[in-house]
Scaffold this motif. Structure first.
Motif, short mmCIF file in Angstrom:
data_model
loop_
_atom_site.label_atom_id
_atom_site.label_comp_id
_atom_site.label_asym_id
_atom_site.label_seq_id
_atom_site.Cartn_x
_atom_site.Cartn_y
_atom_site.Cartn_z
N LYS A 154 42.02 52.45 35.07
CA LYS A 154 41.76 52.38 36.50
C LYS A 154 40.43 51.68 36.82
CE LYS A 154 44.45 56.49 37.67
NZ LYS A 154 44.43 57.84 38.31
N ARG A 155 39.71 51.28 35.79
CA ARG A 155 38.42 50.60 35.99
C ARG A 155 38.40 49.32 35.17
NH1 ARG A 155 33.69 54.47 34.63
NH2 ARG A 155 35.11 55.25 33.00
N ILE A 156 38.88 48.25 35.77
CA ILE A 156 38.98 46.96 35.08
C ILE A 156 38.29 45.89 35.92
CG2 ILE A 156 40.55 45.18 34.21
CD1 ILE A 156 42.62 47.35 33.74
N GLY A 157 37.48 45.06 35.26
CA GLY A 157 36.80 43.95 35.91
C GLY A 157 37.03 42.66 35.15
N ALA A 158 36.60 41.55 35.76
CA ALA A 158 36.77 40.23 35.14
C ALA A 158 35.57 39.37 35.49
CB ALA A 158 38.05 39.57 35.63
N LEU A 191 42.68 35.70 38.69
CA LEU A 191 43.24 36.92 38.12
C LEU A 191 43.26 38.03 39.17
CD1 LEU A 191 44.18 38.72 35.73
CD2 LEU A 191 41.74 39.08 35.22
N MET A 192 42.17 38.17 39.92
CA MET A 192 42.14 39.21 40.95
C MET A 192 43.18 38.96 42.02
SD MET A 192 38.05 39.96 41.39
CE MET A 192 38.34 41.29 42.57
N ALA A 193 43.42 37.69 42.34
CA ALA A 193 44.44 37.37 43.34
C ALA A 193 45.83 37.74 42.86
CB ALA A 193 44.38 35.89 43.69
N ALA A 194 46.05 37.68 41.54
CA ALA A 194 47.39 37.89 40.99
C ALA A 194 47.62 39.29 40.44
CB ALA A 194 47.65 36.87 39.88
N ARG A 214 46.45 43.26 40.77
CA ARG A 214 45.73 44.28 41.54
C ARG A 214 45.02 45.31 40.64
NH1 ARG A 214 46.49 44.68 47.08
NH2 ARG A 214 47.09 42.62 47.87
N ARG A 215 45.29 45.29 39.35
CA ARG A 215 44.60 46.21 38.46
C ARG A 215 43.11 45.88 38.34
NH1 ARG A 215 48.15 45.61 33.10
NH2 ARG A 215 47.87 43.42 33.75
N VAL A 216 42.75 44.64 38.62
CA VAL A 216 41.36 44.19 38.43
C VAL A 216 40.56 44.51 39.69
CG1 VAL A 216 39.88 42.24 37.87
CG2 VAL A 216 42.18 42.39 36.88
N ARG A 217 39.55 45.36 39.55
CA ARG A 217 38.84 45.90 40.70
C ARG A 217 37.63 45.10 41.14
NH1 ARG A 217 37.76 52.21 39.65
NH2 ARG A 217 36.13 51.62 41.12
N ALA A 218 37.07 44.26 40.26
CA ALA A 218 35.84 43.55 40.59
C ALA A 218 35.73 42.29 39.74
CB ALA A 218 34.63 44.45 40.33
N GLY A 219 35.08 41.24 40.29
CA GLY A 219 35.02 39.99 39.55
C GLY A 219 33.72 39.22 39.76
#
Length: 383
Positions: free
Chosen positions: A230-234, A247-250, A252-257
């Protein structure tokens, strides 16, 4: 070559004039990644992943999309020193940057890292950050940031994308070169080149989403239980930063970039990123409001969540990776980016580290609230 595009992608450090005088002195230098500042020691595993559901976009004869992934994780103790890169990777990097007459391949393979292979993992569940390097650059060039983030309590998946670096070694001794670079250089127009780079960014986004799928399962990485899904970033450098946004646009698991000095060839959607936080960290010369890269003000307006636009004075495109830090240890700096290598590393790790501390770990980080006298090089832009 479409210069207006390629200049934003894989820049060669303009050091060749200084090399003859420096060569004798640098030939015996031992290089080291700075010690991370976090509370944890750092462990590292290396994975070879195949996405059998996708063909490689640059090599049609390849049966599947291949990735090399360095997994950094918070550790307690044990293990042996993790190598920086292979001899073939080091030789390719030096040649691509026109530094092969100044440094020996062994100096690059011998860069001292802080990560340990086989180290005992720290207890608990930790955020995951996926990292993507700049176009043509090996993933090892983000080692400093990966180790810093792991020392702060994050699991980090640092990814090499097949055929998108001047040299990445895969199992069996295969060192794949940059077929994607050839495709971009051969594009018939600047517009075509930019479309090709958008393809790189969205392709990498698919790669990173696949990596998240795999490393969060025990069948993909033996330490998957460490990851809090539940805490994933890029984050990424150059085109890798654009890939983080894509990746964030595609996914929703990625919370911050975080985008470190990358043009948004693949734009942030007009609808935004569902109010998720995003950091833009770039050079003052190239990524201040009114600079030549018009994608930053366009996509800044589209970001609909917590956001920061930071620029760094006297910095260059490579400021946010290992190269200026290591180069400074050999007495070499980029005259067009005079920010000292040590400061380059400190600024990058401090601000990117604080961003993920805040948005994945819930820690208060005043560093992100506004300018500080301790970092006079950093400007908070608010166009």
């Amino acid at each position: 070559m479409i210069r207006t595009t390629v200049a934003l992608l894989a820049l060669t450090l303009p050091l060749t004039a200084a090399l003859p005088a420096q060569a004798a002195r640098t030939a015996e230098v031992t290089f080291a990644i700075p010690r991370p500042t976090g509370a944890y020691q750092v462990g590292r595993d290396v994975l070879h992943l195949r996405d059998t559901g996708r063909r490689d976009p640059w090599m049609p004869s390849a049966r599947s999309r291949e990735l090399m992934v360095s997994m950094y994780y918070p550790a307690r103790s044990g293990g042996g020193a993790a190598p920086y890169m292979t001899a073939a990777e080091a030789a390719a990097l030096l040649k691509s940057q026109k530094l092969d007459q100044a440094f020996k391949t062994e100096q690059v393979t011998g860069v001292r890292t802080n990560a340990r292979t086989g180290a005992r993992p720290a207890a608990g569940r930790h955020p995951l950050v996926v990292l993507s390097p700049g176009f043509s650059l090996n993933r090892a060039t983000l080692t400093m940031l990966a180790e810093e983030l792991a020392s702060r309590g994050n699991v980090v998946a640092l990814v090499d994308h097949a055929y998108e670096s001047f040299g990445t070694t895969f199992p069996g001794g295969r060192t794949l070169t940059c077929a994607a670079c050839d495709a971009v250089e051969q594009a018939p127009s600047d517009a075509a080149s930019r479309r090709m780079m958008a393809k790189v960014a969205t392709g990498r986004a698919a790669d990173l989403s696949f990596v998240i799928d795999r490393v969060t399962r025990a069948s993909g990485w033996k330490r998957a239980a460490m990851i809090d899904r539940k805490r994933i970033g890029a984050a990424g450098h150059s085109i890798g930063g654009n890939a983080a946004a894509a990746l964030m646009a595609a996914d929703r698991r990625v919370r911050a970039g975080v985008n470190m000095d990358g043009t948004f060839f693949a734009p942030v959607p007009k609808s935004g990123l569902a109010k998720r936080p995003f950091l833009m960290l770039g050079t003052k010369a190239g990524h201040s409001p009114g600079s030549t890269d018009t994608s930053w003000p366009r996509d800044w307006r589209r970001l609909d969540g917590w956001k920061r636009w930071l620029t760094v004075a006297d910095s260059g495109h490579f400021t946010f990776i290992d190269l200026p830090v290591l180069g400074a240890q050999g007495g070499i700096t980029d005259p067009e980016a005079p920010l000292p290598g040590k400061r380059s590393g400190e600024i990058t790790t401090s601000y990117v580290g604080a961003f993920f501390d805040r948005h994945l770990q819930g820690a208060k980080r005043p560093l992100l609230d506004g300018p500080t006298a301790a970092d006079p090089e950093v400007t908070f832009q608010n166009p």
